[in-house]
Motif scaffolding. Structure first.
Motif, PDB file in Angstrom:
ATOM      1  N   ARG A   1      42.067  46.282  35.481  1.00  0.00           N
ATOM      2  CA  ARG A   1      41.783  46.957  36.753  1.00  0.00           C
ATOM      3  C   ARG A   1      40.756  48.064  36.563  1.00  0.00           C
ATOM      4  NH1 ARG A   1      46.834  49.477  39.541  1.00  0.00           N
ATOM      5  NH2 ARG A   1      46.413  51.193  38.101  1.00  0.00           N
ATOM      6  N   GLU A   2      40.886  48.846  35.484  1.00  0.00           N
ATOM      7  CA  GLU A   2      39.935  49.919  35.231  1.00  0.00           C
ATOM      8  C   GLU A   2      38.541  49.360  34.929  1.00  0.00           C
ATOM      9  OE1 GLU A   2      40.306  53.141  35.694  1.00  0.00           O
ATOM     10  OE2 GLU A   2      42.267  52.586  36.501  1.00  0.00           O
ATOM     11  N   LYS A   3      38.494  48.233  34.224  1.00  0.00           N
ATOM     12  CA  LYS A   3      37.199  47.595  33.949  1.00  0.00           C
ATOM     13  C   LYS A   3      36.520  47.176  35.259  1.00  0.00           C
ATOM     14  CE  LYS A   3      35.127  43.396  32.103  1.00  0.00           C
ATOM     15  NZ  LYS A   3      35.371  42.029  31.600  1.00  0.00           N
ATOM     16  N   ASN A   4      37.302  46.538  36.140  1.00  0.00           N
ATOM     17  CA  ASN A   4      36.755  46.111  37.440  1.00  0.00           C
ATOM     18  C   ASN A   4      36.353  47.315  38.293  1.00  0.00           C
ATOM     19  OD1 ASN A   4      36.825  43.240  37.361  1.00  0.00           O
ATOM     20  ND2 ASN A   4      39.050  43.270  37.642  1.00  0.00           N
TER      21      ASN A   4
ATOM     22  N   LEU B   1      42.749  45.988  44.901  1.00  0.00           N
ATOM     23  CA  LEU B   1      43.255  46.530  43.642  1.00  0.00           C
ATOM     24  C   LEU B   1      44.183  45.538  42.948  1.00  0.00           C
ATOM     25  CD1 LEU B   1      43.945  50.240  44.593  1.00  0.00           C
ATOM     26  CD2 LEU B   1      42.333  49.417  42.870  1.00  0.00           C
ATOM     27  N   GLN B   2      44.999  44.837  43.725  1.00  0.00           N
ATOM     28  CA  GLN B   2      45.863  43.810  43.146  1.00  0.00           C
ATOM     29  C   GLN B   2      45.018  42.713  42.503  1.00  0.00           C
ATOM     30  OE1 GLN B   2      48.033  42.965  46.704  1.00  0.00           O
ATOM     31  NE2 GLN B   2      49.839  44.147  46.060  1.00  0.00           N
ATOM     32  N   ALA B   3      43.934  42.330  43.212  1.00  0.00           N
ATOM     33  CA  ALA B   3      43.047  41.298  42.653  1.00  0.00           C
ATOM     34  C   ALA B   3      42.379  41.796  41.379  1.00  0.00           C
ATOM     35  CB  ALA B   3      42.003  40.906  43.691  1.00  0.00           C
TER      36      ALA B   3
ATOM     37  N   GLU C   1      33.644  40.397  37.135  1.00  0.00           N
ATOM     38  CA  GLU C   1      32.335  40.730  36.583  1.00  0.00           C
ATOM     39  C   GLU C   1      31.220  39.867  37.158  1.00  0.00           C
ATOM     40  OE1 GLU C   1      30.087  41.148  32.228  1.00  0.00           O
ATOM     41  OE2 GLU C   1      32.121  40.335  32.370  1.00  0.00           O
ATOM     42  N   SER C   2      31.460  38.557  37.282  1.00  0.00           N
ATOM     43  CA  SER C   2      30.419  37.643  37.784  1.00  0.00           C
ATOM     44  C   SER C   2      30.010  37.994  39.218  1.00  0.00           C
ATOM     45  CB  SER C   2      30.912  36.201  37.726  1.00  0.00           C
ATOM     46  OG  SER C   2      32.044  36.023  38.571  1.00  0.00           O
TER      47      SER C   2
END
Length: 635
Positions: free
Chosen positions: A15-18, A126-128, A135-136
């Protein structure tokens, strides 16, 4: 077993990466997401359940409805995205985010298309982000996230990207958490597309009429001033729009008093009713170019009123007996071309009805409060129009024992092909109303304008009118309680304004110069299209021959696109759907393009279709030249 499902740490890390990638791409929207990230997602929504699909990927459900396949979510997304319409679409729009399989597949398969994700609830996104790598999606060049956006903003964005050219991807489970929001959005999108269909059919049907009217009016229009003088001219005076709905009858007895308190802007259809009670409005709006519309004012006089219209109006309208006739910007390419060369006029919005242009004129003047009377957009008590209007008078004139005026009204309501007795259509007191699809489109236009201009308060004076979200309701007494401001109103409406327009002599000279430039531009475009059409008939034997023809056609297209009059052809050019139907009927079946198909066969088809388009463009250009010569504007 997928490790993400049981490892809260991995979920948080993903989640933090997204979120970081999202913030890099959309820093403003990221603030909304970060504020939502402070909440416990699982506690905020315990009806969301993620689990492992049969192929090992993560899937999920919302209120026991699957967001994605329980067997192969990514394969399901591929099937959903890979359709003929999606392949041709300019934009791919997702209603709801799901876990992200759909957006990911679109990003990987169609990276050059516009990718739009609509999500009203940040928690869903956020759930997703906790279970799927986005990233894509963030790498797509043209990517838009509409997060917690109001419906009118969504519509505006979709219109910008081309609503008709967008593939809408929706699944019941993706929208279940905001069902009312997405239902309302779907309704507005359908109405918007209906509006575009109506506009295209109207353009195709009346294009030649509008062109003929413009050519007849060009010489006369040079003498007329523009609405520019009124732009933001007052923010203190209230305005009152008078439409021809049945409820206008309730306002007419008070019209003389209202005129002393508000600027009266009357639609052409309501003018006869106003004059019947001895009141000449300050402004009269005429927009429809048809002859039957001109009949609304044909035998009337309003020497105290100013008539506002457009250059494509039926020529008889410009002979109306009034204080002055002024023009707003042309809605059509030929008129806009002439205005670019002579005098640029300000535009008024066209929402399908003359009342929409009347409302927009009041907003254009700077009005902060706009009252409406007779804007019923429905058939209260099975009535169609106010007493004394042209429609009402005509019904009585042609009535007889077998076809009374009342019977004509009933037929107009119930035999209407667009008849709509939707239970959701109600008045301001919650009573069900009879209306039609056309008037619901008008209502949607007013609703969208109220959202777009929240500083303009729009008030209905009739509780029996169709309820328009964004409109307020007021009693006539509220308007009559306003102080009399007759002197201020007259000063705003009638005192000379400092127009920057040329003198009549200079204006005529500029018009002559514009017509000469127009003639040269049209002639040049005509020759370019003729040469391109002739090129399409060249006989080709080899792939090299076809390639050479296609290359030269590309150069011709570039010259056409560079032409200053290329838009003129669109007035009487078939809309895209009609063009495709003509091509399907007159051309052989479209062959597959290489590498699946033969190059020469595909090239031959493209050349044939180009020839069809060039012929239509040439026909449009020839028609413009014919009408301009017929009216003495070209030598």
């Amino acid at each position: 077993m997928n490790l993400l499902l049981n490892d809260i740490g991995l979920q948080n890390a993903l989640r933090e990466k997204n979120l970081k990638a999202f913030a890099d791409r959309f820093p403003g929207l990221a603030v909304k997401l970060h504020s939502s990230a402070d909440k416990d997602i699982r506690e905020a929504d315990n009806v969301f359940h993620a689990f492992e699909a049969k192929n090992g990927e993560i899937t999920a459900s919302y209120r026991d409805v699957l967001l994605h396949s329980r067997y192969n979510p990514s394969s399901e997304a591929a099937k959903l995205l890979h359709t003929d319409f999606t392949a041709k679409a300019d934009s791919i729009v997702f209603f709801g985010s799901g876990l992200g399989y759909g957006a990911d597949e679109a990003a990987r398969s169609f990276p050059s298309k516009n990718l739009i994700v609509i999500e009203p609830d940040p928690l869903r996104l956020l759930q997703a982000f906790s279970f799927f790598d986005w990233e894509s999606v963030f790498k797509v060049r043209s990517c838009v996230f509409l997060l917690q956006a109001d419906i009118q903003t969504v519509i505006a964005v979709l219109e910008h990207y081309g609503l008709r050219e967008s593939a809408l991807i929706s699944a019941k489970a993706w929208t279940a958490h905001a069902q009312e929001y997405f239902s309302a959005l779907g309704t507005l999108i359908a109405r918007n597309r209906d509006k575009q269909d109506i506009n295209e059919r109207t353009l195709e049907k009346f294009g030649p009429l509008w062109l003929s009217n413009m050519c007849k009016n060009l010489a006369e229009s040079v003498k007329l001033k523009s609405i520019n003088r009124y732009k933001d001219g007052t923010s203190t005076l209230p305005f009152c729009i008078l439409a021809a709905g049945p409820s206008l009858d309730e306002i007419l007895p008070y019209l003389e008093k209202i005129k002393k308190r508000a600027v009266l802007v009357c639609t052409d259809t309501a003018l006869r009713s106003c004059l019947r009670v001895g009141v000449q409005p300050h402004f009269i709006i005429v927009t429809d170019p048809q002859y039957l519309n001109a009949c609304h004012i044909a035998d009337l006089k309003a020497p105290e009123s100013i008539l506002i219209t457009e250059i494509a109006v039926y020529p008889g309208v410009l002979r109306f007996d009034c204080r002055e006739i002024i023009l707003y910007a042309s809605l059509f390419p030929l008129g806009r071309y002439i205005e670019e060369c002579t005098e640029k006029r300000e535009a008024l919005a066209a929402g399908g009805s003359v009342a929409s242009s009347a409302w927009d004129f009041a907003r254009f003047c700077g009005a902060k409060t706009i009252y409406t009377a007779g804007l019923d957009l429905s058939y209260p008590a099975n009535k169609t129009h106010a007493r004394g209007s042209t429609f009402e008078e005509r019904a009585h004139i042609i009535s007889n024992r077998l076809k009374s005026g009342e019977m004509q009204n009933t037929t107009a309501v119930y035999a209407n092909p667009a008849y709509n007795q939707d239970k959701k259509a109600c008045d301001y007191e919650g009573n069900s109303l009879i209306t039609d699809e056309r008037m619901l489109l008008y209502a949607w236009w007013f609703e969208s304008k109220c959202a777009a201009f929240p500083n303009v308060k729009t008030v209905s004076l009739s509780p029996a009118a169709l309820h328009i979200p964004g409109f307020l309701l007021a009693d006539t007494d509220e308007l009559l309680a306003l102080p009399e401001r007759e002197k201020e109103i007259k000063a705003f409406c009638f005192l000379p304004k400092k127009d920057k327009a040329d003198s009549p002599r200079d204006a005529r000279a500029r018009n002559i110069k514009a017509l000469k430039t127009l003639e040269a531009d049209l002639t040049e475009l005509q020759h370019t299209v003729q040469n391109a059409a002739a090129l399409c008939t060249r006989r080709c034997r080899t792939e090299a021959d076809y390639a050479e023809v296609l290359h030269e056609l590309t150069r011709s297209d570039e010259r056409i696109y560079a032409s200053r009059v290329k838009n003129l052809a669109s007035l009487i050019f078939p809309p895209p759907a009609r063009l495709e139907a003509i091509a399907a009927k007159s051309l052989p079946s479209q062959p597959p393009a290489p590498p699946q198909g033969d190059y020469k066969t595909a090239a031959a088809y493209n050349i044939l279709k180009s020839k069809l388009i060039y012929d239509m463009i040439l026909q449009s250009v020839d028609t413009h030249i014919k009408y301009l010569k017929k009216n003495g504007l070209f030598i």
